[in-house]
Design a protein around this motif. Structure first.
Motif, short mmCIF file in Angstrom:
data_model
loop_
_atom_site.label_atom_id
_atom_site.label_comp_id
_atom_site.label_asym_id
_atom_site.label_seq_id
_atom_site.Cartn_x
_atom_site.Cartn_y
_atom_site.Cartn_z
N LEU A 85 22.08 29.55 123.16
CA LEU A 85 21.70 29.28 121.92
C LEU A 85 21.41 30.33 120.91
CD1 LEU A 85 19.76 25.94 122.71
CD2 LEU A 85 21.92 26.30 121.84
N LYS A 86 20.64 31.35 121.53
CA LYS A 86 20.44 32.44 121.00
C LYS A 86 21.58 33.47 120.58
CE LYS A 86 17.65 36.71 120.77
NZ LYS A 86 16.85 37.54 121.57
N ALA A 87 22.58 33.31 121.49
CA ALA A 87 23.96 34.04 121.13
C ALA A 87 24.60 33.28 119.94
CB ALA A 87 24.71 34.36 122.21
N ILE A 88 24.64 32.08 119.89
CA ILE A 88 25.39 31.22 118.96
C ILE A 88 24.63 31.42 117.52
CG2 ILE A 88 25.88 28.79 118.39
CD1 ILE A 88 26.32 28.18 120.82
N GLY A 89 23.40 31.39 117.56
CA GLY A 89 22.54 31.40 116.31
C GLY A 89 22.37 32.81 115.90
N THR A 90 22.73 33.84 116.54
CA THR A 90 22.62 35.21 116.03
C THR A 90 23.82 35.47 115.02
OG1 THR A 90 21.29 36.00 117.81
CG2 THR A 90 22.42 37.69 116.58
N PRO A 91 23.56 35.84 113.70
CA PRO A 91 24.96 35.92 112.97
C PRO A 91 25.75 37.04 113.57
CG PRO A 91 22.77 36.13 111.84
CD PRO A 91 22.28 36.07 113.25
#
Length: 165
Positions: A85-91
Motif C-alpha cells: 500500500l505504501k508503494a502504491i500511495g507513494t507518488p
C-alpha cells in the motif's frame, strides 16, 4: 393415477428449475461482485490510490510472489499488505498499469478463487507478466475481500494479449 404422476413430475421439474435459476442468478451476482473487487484493486493501482486498494483487502492478508532470480533459482517471496500500500500511495511519475485477461472465477459458498493472466506496465513500458491468484472471502457485511494474493513474475515467454483493462 397416470395424470397424478405426470402432475407430480411436472411440479418437481418446475421446483427444480426455479431452484436452479435462483442458484445460477446468485452465482452470477457473486461472480460479478468478485470481478468488481479485482477491477477496483487495479483501478486503485493505476490511480495511485492506496485507500482504494486497501478497501478490497480483508483484515489478515497473505501475499506471495514466485519468480526466478538472476542465478536461475526459483524463489518465493513473502510480502505484506502495508509495504504494498505504501508503494502504491507513494507518488511516482508513471502509472502502474496491470492488464488482465483469461480471468477465471470459481465460487463455493463464502469463498472465491480468481486466476488470471496479467502484464504489468510502468507507464507504457512493459515490466513483467505472470499469473495472479486470489482467494477472497465474503465477510459478515456481505462484501467480498481479498485475503490471499499470489503471483508469478517473469520477463520472458510472455504471451501478452492486447485485451484487458
Amino acid at each position: 393415477m397416470k395424470i397424478a404422476r405426470i402432475f407430480f413430475i411436472s411440479l418437481m421439474l418446475m421446483h427444480y428449475s426455479t431452484c436452479m435459476y435462483a442458484q445460477n442468478k446468485q452465482a452470477s451476482e457473486d461472480s460479478h461482485a468478485v470481478q468488481l473487487v479485482i477491477d477496483k484493486l487495479f483501478d486503485g493501482m493505476r490511480e495511485g490510490d492506496s485507500a482504494k486498494v486497501a478497501s478490497v483487502f480483508g483484515e489478515e492478508v497473505k501475499m506471495y510472489t514466485s519468480f526466478i532470480d538472476k542465478d536461475g533459482t526459483k524463489k518465493i517471496r513473502k510480502g505484506t499488505l502495508k509495504p504494498f500500500l505504501k508503494a502504491i500511495g507513494t507518488p511516482h511519475d508513471e502509472i502502474w498499469d496491470e492488464k488482465i485477461w483469461d480471468t477465471k472465477i470459481t465460487i463455493e459458498g463464502g469463498i472465491a478463487q480468481v486466476w488470471t493472466d496479467y502484464a504489468f506496465y510502468v507507464g507504457t513500458e512493459f515490466s513483467h507478466c505472470g499469473v495472479d491468484a486470489f482467494h477472497l472471502i465474503k465477510n459478515p457485511e456481505n462484501q467480498w475481500k481479498i485475503v490471499h494474493l499470489m503471483d508469478t513474475r517473469r520477463k520472458e515467454d510472455c504471451q501478452v494479449k492486447s485485451i484487458g483493462q
